[in-house]
Design a protein around this motif. Structure first.
Motif, PDB file in Angstrom:
ATOM      1  N   ILE A 171       0.403   3.576  -3.227  1.00 17.29           N
ATOM      2  CA  ILE A 171      -0.494   4.721  -3.057  1.00 17.29           C
ATOM      3  C   ILE A 171      -0.009   5.966  -3.807  1.00 17.29           C
ATOM      4  O   ILE A 171      -0.805   6.629  -4.485  1.00 17.29           O
ATOM      5  CB  ILE A 171      -0.698   5.041  -1.559  1.00 17.29           C
ATOM      6  N   VAL A 222      -6.339   2.452   4.598  1.00 16.30           N
ATOM      7  CA  VAL A 222      -6.985   2.815   3.335  1.00 16.30           C
ATOM      8  C   VAL A 222      -7.793   4.101   3.489  1.00 16.30           C
ATOM      9  O   VAL A 222      -7.747   4.991   2.624  1.00 16.30           O
ATOM     10  CB  VAL A 222      -7.895   1.663   2.857  1.00 16.30           C
ATOM     11  N   LEU A 234      -5.843  -2.015  -4.799  1.00 17.69           N
ATOM     12  CA  LEU A 234      -6.067  -2.641  -3.491  1.00 17.69           C
ATOM     13  C   LEU A 234      -6.487  -4.094  -3.635  1.00 17.69           C
ATOM     14  O   LEU A 234      -6.085  -4.952  -2.840  1.00 17.69           O
ATOM     15  CB  LEU A 234      -7.144  -1.856  -2.721  1.00 17.69           C
ATOM     16  N   ILE A 267       0.838  -1.205   0.000  1.00 15.77           N
ATOM     17  CA  ILE A 267       0.000   0.000   0.000  1.00 15.77           C
ATOM     18  C   ILE A 267       0.870   1.251   0.000  1.00 15.77           C
ATOM     19  O   ILE A 267       0.670   2.169  -0.805  1.00 15.77           O
ATOM     20  CB  ILE A 267      -0.944   0.009   1.222  1.00 15.77           C
TER      21      ILE A 267
END
Length: 465
Positions: free
Chosen positions: A145, A428, A167, A141
């Motif tokens: 991101i 998230v 994701l 992540i």
């Protein structure tokens, strides 16, 4: 399902360490899991401590002598760390090399250069799946991101249209595909074939990630339309490098352990002769330890040296990769201790006795147990470890392919409906700048789709294998 002796349930456990009946054992299991859930959710205790205390509570509720309960826990912890600890460490080293060398960026930039418009969500799935193979979910992540945010901003895409596929790719790899900790521990607990589990996991993962990623992202983008949070556009990790590894070399390095383990599984099925020279060679090079070690050693040159790393920089990268996984190793080890305590108090035989007259298929039962623990604790790893320990005895009479599917059923259940007690939920939420309701509509629903869809494909495979 035939009865299973305790000797089959665990090496070194000749007979249960308690004489409790099935009723008391059932209450002990519920109480032990309740202790773990309460400590994690209410008191915010670290999962390692919660699993340790929960294991001892399980032994106490089952009427086992404290010294024997401690021995069971210690034995399980030691065996689990010995079995999967080195593999987790090697995976962490490979992931760190991939991130620090710029290899991950090279994969991202190369694929994005070829993708645009409607192809972009599919490109994000491909990127996340390749990069997510050797990386822990949280690391993936953090790595992806910035790419997701930059692509959405630069191309004027919906953040959900780009973010959900990324994701989904990371989450499917985390829950179903070794060498991630959860699948590795489940494979060890159920005594499944790693190569076969990997191969079947890929078969399940491909359609699952398509449905939960690019397909679901269309609906997620309609339900939640949030702008790119400017404060979360992070600096990419390798912009200070003068050069980066090549795309082909990077992908080959990441895929090397997968290819070696799949080759071993294929040769074992086709040749099926332990004395055959080819099978003996593939049994060695396709073992998880050798496959991952080979990838790390190759990565030192194809990733580290290709990025201009000195010997000192390489040594520092390897050292820094090991510190963050200490917590993971301890959680996995404590989960193994909990599993062994379950076995040694006789829970395996109890489940066999109870399940003899159940109409619920074993794969569905494993999924339901993992779902319950996941919802209660918020941890996919804890759910996988605990559920695998509970259903391991049911794999005794299974074929190798169905034992592998049992691992995948547990992994699928461990991903069900991430919510407010899951650290990934908040990770998230913050990265995408959403509120709780929006995160549930997107991330939580996506996780549930992955869980249900992957179970569906596992059940379909069980009908033909």
């Amino acid at each position: 399902m035939t009865s299973l002796s305790v000797e089959t349930l665990a090496a070194g456990a000749v007979e249960p360490i308690t004489s409790a009946g099935n009723g008391q054992l059932g209450i002990a299991v519920l109480a032990g899991i309740a202790v773990i859930v309460l400590l994690i959710t209410k008191f915010k205790l670290h999962a390692f401590l919660a699993l340790t205390i929960g294991s001892l509570a399980l032994g106490a509720f089952a009427g086992a002598p404290l010294d024997k309960a401690i021995t069971s826990f210690s034995t399980g912890l030691g065996n689990t760390v010995a079995g999967v600890g080195v593999l987790i460490a090697l995976g962490a080293i490979l992931g760190k090399l991939l991130a620090d060398s710029g290899g991950a960026d090279q994969i991202v930039d190369t694929i994005l250069a070829k993708a645009s418009g409607r192809v972009m969500p599919w490109a994000m799935v491909l990127i996340a799946s390749i990069i997510g193979l050797p990386l822990f979910f949280e690391v993936g992540i953090v790595l992806l991101i910035p790419v997701v945010l930059l692509v959405a901003k630069r191309g004027d895409y919906s953040l959900m249209r780009i973010g959900i596929p990324a994701l989904a790719g990371l989450s499917v790899m985390h829950g179903l595909i070794p060498p991630h900790p959860g699948p590795l521990v489940a494979i060890d607990a159920i005594d499944a074939n790693l190569g076969l589990t990997l191969g079947l996991g890929v078969l399940v993962a491909i359609p699952t990630v398509i449905i939960a990623g690019p397909v679901f992202s269309k609906y997620a983008a309609r339900w939640v339309d949030v702008p790119v949070p400017e404060k979360m556009v992070l600096q990419r990790p390798s912009e200070d490098l003068e050069r980066r590894p090549g795309f082909g070399a990077t992908v080959a390095t990441v895929m090397l352990p997968v290819v070696l383990m799949l080759a071993k599984a294929l040769v074992d099925i086709v040749v099926d002769n332990p004395e055959n020279a080819v099978q003996r060679v593939t049994d060695v090079i396709g073992s998880p330890l050798i496959a991952l070690l080979a990838a790390v050693l190759v990565g030192l040159f194809t990733l580290g040296r290709a990025a201009g790393f000195t010997k000192e920089r390489l040594s520092s990268t390897v050292e820094k990769s090991l510190a963050p996984i200490a917590g993971v190793l301890m959680i996995v080890g404590a989960g193994g201790g909990f599993k062994q305590t379950l076995i040694d108090v006789g829970v395996g035989q109890m489940i066999l006795d109870f399940s003899a007259d159940w109409a619920i298929p074993t794969l569905l039962l494993a999924w339901l147990i993992a779902v319950a623990i996941r919802l209660a604790t918020g941890s996919a790893t804890v759910a996988t470890i605990s559920a695998a320990g509970l259903v391991a005895p049911l794999a005794a009479d299974m074929s190798a392919s169905h034992a592998a599917l049992l691992v995948l059923a547990v992994g699928a259940g461990s991903l069900f409906f991430s919510h407010v007690n899951d650290a990934g939920f908040w990770l998230v939420k913050e990265y995408f700048g959403m509120d709780v309701g929006q995160t549930i509509k997107t991330w939580s629903v996506m996780e549930t789709i992955i869980s249900v869809v992957s179970l569906g494909f596992v059940l379909l495979l069980s009908l033909v294998l």
